[in-house]
Design a protein around this motif. Structure first.
Motif, PDB file in Angstrom:
ATOM      1  N   GLN A 137       0.842  -1.206   0.000  1.00  0.00           N
ATOM      2  CA  GLN A 137       0.000   0.000   0.000  1.00  0.00           C
ATOM      3  C   GLN A 137       0.869   1.244   0.000  1.00  0.00           C
ATOM      4  OE1 GLN A 137      -2.589  -0.537   3.370  1.00  0.00           O
ATOM      5  NE2 GLN A 137      -4.340  -1.103   2.103  1.00  0.00           N
ATOM      6  N   CYS A 138       1.940   1.179   0.786  1.00  0.00           N
ATOM      7  CA  CYS A 138       2.885   2.295   0.847  1.00  0.00           C
ATOM      8  C   CYS A 138       3.495   2.525  -0.534  1.00  0.00           C
ATOM      9  CB  CYS A 138       3.965   2.004   1.876  1.00  0.00           C
ATOM     10  SG  CYS A 138       5.239   3.277   1.974  1.00  0.00           S
ATOM     11  N   LEU A 139       3.932   1.448  -1.172  1.00  0.00           N
ATOM     12  CA  LEU A 139       4.514   1.570  -2.514  1.00  0.00           C
ATOM     13  C   LEU A 139       3.502   2.165  -3.488  1.00  0.00           C
ATOM     14  CD1 LEU A 139       6.481  -1.790  -2.953  1.00  0.00           C
ATOM     15  CD2 LEU A 139       7.448   0.490  -2.606  1.00  0.00           C
ATOM     16  N   ASP A 140       2.261   1.698  -3.397  1.00  0.00           N
ATOM     17  CA  ASP A 140       1.214   2.196  -4.293  1.00  0.00           C
ATOM     18  C   ASP A 140       1.013   3.702  -4.111  1.00  0.00           C
ATOM     19  OD1 ASP A 140       0.770  -0.267  -5.428  1.00  0.00           O
ATOM     20  OD2 ASP A 140      -0.944  -0.759  -4.144  1.00  0.00           O
ATOM     21  N   SER A 141       0.998   4.143  -2.851  1.00  0.00           N
ATOM     22  CA  SER A 141       0.697   5.548  -2.616  1.00  0.00           C
ATOM     23  C   SER A 141       1.907   6.449  -2.860  1.00  0.00           C
ATOM     24  CB  SER A 141       0.144   5.753  -1.201  1.00  0.00           C
ATOM     25  OG  SER A 141       1.093   5.357  -0.242  1.00  0.00           O
ATOM     26  N   HIS A 142       3.100   5.873  -2.985  1.00  0.00           N
ATOM     27  CA  HIS A 142       4.292   6.686  -3.255  1.00  0.00           C
ATOM     28  C   HIS A 142       4.881   6.386  -4.632  1.00  0.00           C
ATOM     29  CE1 HIS A 142       4.274   7.040   1.225  1.00  0.00           C
ATOM     30  NE2 HIS A 142       4.509   8.290   0.888  1.00  0.00           N
ATOM     31  N   GLY A 143       4.058   5.869  -5.538  1.00  0.00           N
ATOM     32  CA  GLY A 143       4.543   5.592  -6.886  1.00  0.00           C
ATOM     33  C   GLY A 143       5.749   4.667  -6.893  1.00  0.00           C
ATOM     34  N   ASP A 144       5.714   3.661  -6.030  1.00  0.00           N
ATOM     35  CA  ASP A 144       6.779   2.660  -5.947  1.00  0.00           C
ATOM     36  C   ASP A 144       8.131   3.222  -5.530  1.00  0.00           C
ATOM     37  OD1 ASP A 144       5.832   0.005  -6.308  1.00  0.00           O
ATOM     38  OD2 ASP A 144       5.271   0.530  -8.343  1.00  0.00           O
ATOM     39  N   ASP A 145       8.108   4.292  -4.755  1.00  0.00           N
ATOM     40  CA  ASP A 145       9.357   4.828  -4.220  1.00  0.00           C
ATOM     41  C   ASP A 145       9.727   4.025  -2.971  1.00  0.00           C
ATOM     42  OD1 ASP A 145      11.447   6.203  -3.134  1.00  0.00           O
ATOM     43  OD2 ASP A 145      10.499   8.176  -3.202  1.00  0.00           O
ATOM     44  N   ALA A 146      10.586   3.025  -3.145  1.00  0.00           N
ATOM     45  CA  ALA A 146      10.927   2.104  -2.062  1.00  0.00           C
ATOM     46  C   ALA A 146      11.579   2.816  -0.875  1.00  0.00           C
ATOM     47  CB  ALA A 146      11.845   0.992  -2.577  1.00  0.00           C
ATOM     48  N   ALA A 147      12.281   3.914  -1.155  1.00  0.00           N
ATOM     49  CA  ALA A 147      12.964   4.648  -0.087  1.00  0.00           C
ATOM     50  C   ALA A 147      11.975   5.173   0.951  1.00  0.00           C
ATOM     51  CB  ALA A 147      13.774   5.800  -0.674  1.00  0.00           C
ATOM     52  N   LYS A 148      10.774   5.563   0.480  1.00  0.00           N
ATOM     53  CA  LYS A 148       9.759   6.089   1.398  1.00  0.00           C
ATOM     54  C   LYS A 148       9.134   4.984   2.234  1.00  0.00           C
ATOM     55  CE  LYS A 148       8.510  10.486  -0.455  1.00  0.00           C
ATOM     56  NZ  LYS A 148       9.061  10.605  -1.823  1.00  0.00           N
ATOM     57  N   CYS A 149       9.328   3.747   1.830  1.00  0.00           N
ATOM     58  CA  CYS A 149       8.672   2.624   2.499  1.00  0.00           C
ATOM     59  C   CYS A 149       9.675   1.691   3.171  1.00  0.00           C
ATOM     60  CB  CYS A 149       7.838   1.844   1.482  1.00  0.00           C
ATOM     61  SG  CYS A 149       6.660   2.877   0.590  1.00  0.00           S
ATOM     62  N   GLU A 150      10.877   2.198   3.394  1.00  0.00           N
ATOM     63  CA  GLU A 150      11.956   1.381   3.931  1.00  0.00           C
ATOM     64  C   GLU A 150      11.598   0.711   5.249  1.00  0.00           C
ATOM     65  OE1 GLU A 150      16.594   2.218   4.649  1.00  0.00           O
ATOM     66  OE2 GLU A 150      15.661   3.534   3.172  1.00  0.00           O
TER      67      GLU A 150
END
Length: 82
Positions: free
Chosen positions: A24-37
């Motif tokens: 869900q985190c990836l979805d809401s941040h356009g797959d920015d993995a750094a934001k979902c570390e």
């Protein structure tokens, strides 16, 4: 860990929950993995390593499928026409 016993139902639920939150985190941040570390680390700590690999492949596959569905398949012959 190798040779790990099959996860209990509670462990599976914890793993799936962590995976869903991470996705869900990836979805809401356009797959920015750094934001979902942080969620990625939780996901990795709650799921067997094999599962993590499997879910990563699965997500890539689902994203690829969605891309085909939303963008459609463009046959090569249509490319040159304006």
């Amino acid at each position: 860990a190798a040779g790990m016993a099959a996860p209990t139902m509670a462990e599976r639920k914890a793993c799936w929950g962590a995976r869903d939150e991470f996705w869900q985190c990836l979805d809401s941040h356009g797959d920015d993995a750094a934001k979902c570390e942080k969620l990625r680390r939780v996901f990795e700590s709650r799921c067997p390593q094999q599962w993590v690999k499997h879910f990563d492949k699965r997500r890539d596959f689902l994203k690829y499928k969605k891309k085909l569905e939303t963008e459609g398949f463009h046959p090569p012959e249509a490319a040159g026409k304006s």
